[in-house]
Design an enzyme around this catalytic site. Structure first.
Site, PDB file in Angstrom:
ATOM      1  N   ASP A   1       0.858  -1.197   0.000  1.00 61.32           N
ATOM      2  CA  ASP A   1       0.000   0.000   0.000  1.00 61.32           C
ATOM      3  C   ASP A   1       0.894   1.247   0.000  1.00 61.32           C
ATOM      4  O   ASP A   1       1.754   1.398   0.873  1.00 61.32           O
ATOM      5  CB  ASP A   1      -0.886  -0.033   1.254  1.00 61.32           C
ATOM      6  CG  ASP A   1      -2.022   0.977   1.170  1.00 61.32           C
ATOM      7  OD1 ASP A   1      -3.181   0.555   1.144  1.00 61.32           O
ATOM      8  OD2 ASP A   1      -1.719   2.202   1.111  1.00 61.32           O
TER       9      ASP A   1
ATOM     10  N   ASN B   1      -1.820  12.947  -4.320  1.00 59.77           N
ATOM     11  CA  ASN B   1      -2.914  13.403  -5.193  1.00 59.77           C
ATOM     12  C   ASN B   1      -3.206  14.882  -4.952  1.00 59.77           C
ATOM     13  O   ASN B   1      -3.390  15.657  -5.906  1.00 59.77           O
ATOM     14  CB  ASN B   1      -4.182  12.602  -4.895  1.00 59.77           C
ATOM     15  CG  ASN B   1      -4.379  11.451  -5.876  1.00 59.77           C
ATOM     16  OD1 ASN B   1      -3.783  11.428  -6.932  1.00 59.77           O
ATOM     17  ND2 ASN B   1      -5.217  10.507  -5.494  1.00 59.77           N
TER      18      ASN B   1
ATOM     19  N   HIS C   1      -4.710  14.505  -9.725  1.00 59.51           N
ATOM     20  CA  HIS C   1      -4.986  13.094 -10.008  1.00 59.51           C
ATOM     21  C   HIS C   1      -3.989  12.529 -11.034  1.00 59.51           C
ATOM     22  O   HIS C   1      -3.537  11.386 -10.910  1.00 59.51           O
ATOM     23  CB  HIS C   1      -6.412  12.974 -10.538  1.00 59.51           C
ATOM     24  CG  HIS C   1      -7.046  11.659 -10.206  1.00 59.51           C
ATOM     25  ND1 HIS C   1      -7.515  11.363  -8.946  1.00 59.51           N
ATOM     26  CD2 HIS C   1      -7.272  10.572 -10.966  1.00 59.51           C
ATOM     27  CE1 HIS C   1      -8.005  10.136  -8.952  1.00 59.51           C
ATOM     28  NE2 HIS C   1      -7.872   9.638 -10.166  1.00 59.51           N
TER      29      HIS C   1
ATOM     30  N   ASP D   1      -1.657   9.358 -10.711  1.00 57.23           N
ATOM     31  CA  ASP D   1      -1.635   8.259 -11.699  1.00 57.23           C
ATOM     32  C   ASP D   1      -0.203   7.959 -12.144  1.00 57.23           C
ATOM     33  O   ASP D   1       0.171   6.794 -12.314  1.00 57.23           O
ATOM     34  CB  ASP D   1      -2.466   8.637 -12.939  1.00 57.23           C
ATOM     35  CG  ASP D   1      -3.956   8.531 -12.661  1.00 57.23           C
ATOM     36  OD1 ASP D   1      -4.324   8.087 -11.556  1.00 57.23           O
ATOM     37  OD2 ASP D   1      -4.754   8.888 -13.557  1.00 57.23           O
TER      38      ASP D   1
ATOM     39  N   GLU E   1      -4.701   2.341  -4.412  1.00 56.70           N
ATOM     40  CA  GLU E   1      -3.231   2.417  -4.333  1.00 56.70           C
ATOM     41  C   GLU E   1      -2.713   1.209  -3.560  1.00 56.70           C
ATOM     42  O   GLU E   1      -1.699   1.270  -2.886  1.00 56.70           O
ATOM     43  CB  GLU E   1      -2.732   3.729  -3.705  1.00 56.70           C
ATOM     44  CG  GLU E   1      -3.619   4.468  -2.730  1.00 56.70           C
ATOM     45  CD  GLU E   1      -4.106   3.692  -1.500  1.00 56.70           C
ATOM     46  OE1 GLU E   1      -5.055   2.901  -1.688  1.00 56.70           O
ATOM     47  OE2 GLU E   1      -3.563   3.880  -0.399  1.00 56.70           O
TER      48      GLU E   1
HETATM   49  N1  LIG Z   1      -4.470   9.330  -8.850  1.00 52.59           N
HETATM   50  C1  LIG Z   1      -5.173   8.295  -8.405  1.00 52.59           C
HETATM   51  N2  LIG Z   1      -5.563   8.262  -7.128  1.00 52.59           N
HETATM   52  C2  LIG Z   1      -6.263   7.204  -6.684  1.00 52.59           C
HETATM   53  C3  LIG Z   1      -6.602   6.149  -7.545  1.00 52.59           C
HETATM   54  N3  LIG Z   1      -7.301   5.234  -6.826  1.00 52.59           N
HETATM   55  C4  LIG Z   1      -7.369   5.689  -5.565  1.00 52.59           C
HETATM   56  N4  LIG Z   1      -6.735   6.895  -5.450  1.00 52.59           N
HETATM   57  C5  LIG Z   1      -6.582   7.751  -4.299  1.00 52.59           C
HETATM   58  O1  LIG Z   1      -5.808   7.108  -3.295  1.00 52.59           O
HETATM   59  C6  LIG Z   1      -6.073   7.783  -2.080  1.00 52.59           C
HETATM   60  C7  LIG Z   1      -6.132   6.765  -0.968  1.00 52.59           C
HETATM   61  O2  LIG Z   1      -6.263   7.480   0.216  1.00 52.59           O
HETATM   62  P1  LIG Z   1      -6.292   6.795   1.615  1.00 52.59           P
HETATM   63  O3  LIG Z   1      -7.121   5.539   1.551  1.00 52.59           O
HETATM   64  O4  LIG Z   1      -6.712   7.813   2.623  1.00 52.59           O
HETATM   65  O5  LIG Z   1      -4.849   6.346   1.891  1.00 52.59           O
HETATM   66  P2  LIG Z   1      -3.496   7.147   1.926  1.00 52.59           P
HETATM   67  O6  LIG Z   1      -3.662   8.604   1.689  1.00 52.59           O
HETATM   68  O7  LIG Z   1      -2.560   6.445   1.029  1.00 52.59           O
HETATM   69  O8  LIG Z   1      -3.034   6.952   3.389  1.00 52.59           O
HETATM   70  P3  LIG Z   1      -2.412   5.650   4.020  1.00 52.59           P
HETATM   71  O9  LIG Z   1      -2.816   4.484   3.206  1.00 52.59           O
HETATM   72  O10 LIG Z   1      -2.980   5.596   5.404  1.00 52.59           O
HETATM   73  O11 LIG Z   1      -0.937   5.863   4.040  1.00 52.59           O
HETATM   74  C8  LIG Z   1      -7.393   8.518  -2.274  1.00 52.59           C
HETATM   75  O12 LIG Z   1      -7.095   9.912  -2.308  1.00 52.59           O
HETATM   76  C9  LIG Z   1      -7.895   8.036  -3.620  1.00 52.59           C
HETATM   77  O13 LIG Z   1      -8.574   9.077  -4.307  1.00 52.59           O
HETATM   78  C10 LIG Z   1      -6.208   6.244  -8.928  1.00 52.59           C
HETATM   79  O14 LIG Z   1      -6.477   5.384  -9.768  1.00 52.59           O
HETATM   80  N5  LIG Z   1      -5.488   7.330  -9.294  1.00 52.59           N
END
Ligand SMILES: Nc1nc2c(ncn2[C@@H]2O[C@H](COP(=O)(O)OP(=O)(O)OP(=O)(O)O)[C@@H](O)[C@H]2O)c(=O)[nH]1
Length: 366
Positions: A244, A252, A257, A261, A287
């Site tokens: 992760d 982001n 975004h 990506d 992610e």
């Molecule tokens: N650019 C992009 N962002 C994505 C995609 N899928 C998910 N995300 C973003 O990934 C982020 C995941 O956020 P969180 O679940 O809070 O996790 P985090 O910010 O990584 O925090 P931790 O996992 O606790 O370290 C969110 O902002 C989603 O919008 C994608 O395909 N592209």
């Protein structure tokens, strides 16, 4: 010697060459039948013996030569490796020659050029088929004309005129039909190639994640199932690693975004380059990624994941060169004998939560 051994000795093993040889063998058999007809005319005294002998030796020798040429593979580099055009032109020439020596029996020759045209539809373009049709009209026209001068009592001009008319109409119609069939074959071949390409694309879409090019979750579930089965049979260990990216939301937020990506893609490329060929990695969620390490104990697997974690910290995808670090938390679980696969995944999941809770950018064993 068994039947397949004899077939291999005669036709070889290359399936394309086998088809070409079979087609040429069928054409040769037809020539054999034509030789029988010519020799019948010799026998009943319609065709002079020497003319019949020269025609037979030349015709059967030429088609035996075609067979040998293909069997020895000399045709491979040619534009028309089936030698269809050459065989058709030769068949037209020996047909018109037979017409010239068949005298009163010449009516029996007419089906041969018609049948010859049908061979073209297998390998020739519609244009080539039509050209051979016109070639037949011209050579038969010339020979009919010449014979009316050489033997006007046998090749009566009035009769030859109607022969020529009927022959031309028939041969041009047959050549048109054969060219239509050839066009249909070409279209089918193109459609088949397009379908194969589309199927490949559909299979790719069904098994891969579009953004990263890694396997998707559904395909990874199939792979996990297979690995589980293999492990139950062989007892070989395997590990599941949940990966992760840390604070991805911040990346982001800082780079938009598109920047996020780019980081996901850069991570995927790095991971693909880093893992062993027998391992598999999939995008499990946004992610979050799942790495399947086959035939691996946890202690060894951890070393591999640590190496990937270190390489991720050095990632600087274009457009995301900021002070925000790119790091990875990982939870690794070795599958335990008898445990359902969902249980192993769940242990890897819990280990990631622990890794996050312990400060991120680390690998925790589940
Ligand atoms: N650019 C992009 N962002 C994505 C995609 N899928 C998910 N995300 C973003 O990934 C982020 C995941 O956020 P969180 O679940 O809070 O996790 P985090 O910010 O990584 O925090 P931790 O996992 O606790 O370290 C969110 O902002 C989603 O919008 C994608 O395909 N592209």
């Amino acid at each position: 010697m068994t039947a397949p051994t004899i077939a291999t000795a005669l036709l070889g093993t290359d399936p394309h060459q086998r088809i070409r040889l079979l087609q040429t063998a069928i054409a040769s058999l037809l020539m054999f039948a034509a030789a029988a007809a010519v020799n019948y005319l010799v026998w009943v005294g319609i065709t002079p013996v020497w003319q019949g002998v020269v025609w037979t030796v030349f015709t059967l020798g030429t088609f035996a030569g075609f067979l040998l040429f293909i069997r020895l593979g000399f045709n491979r580099g040619l534009a028309d490796p089936s030698l269809s055009a050459a065989q058709m032109v030769m068949a037209m020439l020996v047909s018109v020659w037979a017409y010239a020596i068949a005298n009163a029996g010449r009516g029996a020759v007419f089906p041969a050029p018609m049948l010859t045209m049908m061979f073209g539809m297998y390998a020739l373009t519609p244009g080539s088929i039509r050209r051979i049709g016109w070639f037949a009209v011209i050579v038969f026209g010339v020979v009919m004309g010449v014979m009316t001068q050489l033997k006007p009592t046998v090749y009566e001009p009035r009769v030859e005129l109607v022969h020529f008319f009927v022959f031309s109409v028939m041969i041009l119609t047959v050549s048109w039909l054969a060219s239509q069939l050839s066009r249909l074959r070409n279209r089918l071949r193109t459609q088949k190639a397009e379908l194969a390409h589309a199927l490949e694309r559909i299979q790719d879409l069904a098994t891969h994640d579009e953004l990263t090019g890694l396997f998707n979750r559904r395909h990874m579930q199939d792979l996990l199932h297979l690995e589980h089965q293999r492990c139950m049979r062989s007892g070989h260990p395997f590990c599941i690693v949940m990966l992760d990216l840390d604070h991805f939301k911040r990346i982001n937020d800082a780079h938009g975004h598109a920047g996020g990506d780019a980081v996901l893609r850069a991570f995927a490329d790095e991971a693909k380059a880093c893992i062993r060929a027998s391992d598999a990695i999939a995008r499990w969620g946004g992610e979050e990624f799942l790495l399947l390490m086959t035939d691996t104990r946890a202690s060894l697997g951890k070393l591999g994941v640590e190496r990937l974690r270190e390489r991720v910290t050095a990632l600087r995808p274009p457009g995301v060169e900021s002070s925000l670090p790119i790091t990875l938390s990982a939870g690794l679980a070795e599958h335990r004998a008898g445990e359902p696969i969902s249980e192993t995944i769940s242990r890897a999941d819990q280990a990631v939560y622990l890794a996050k809770a312990q400060g991120r950018n680390r690998v925790v064993m589940g």
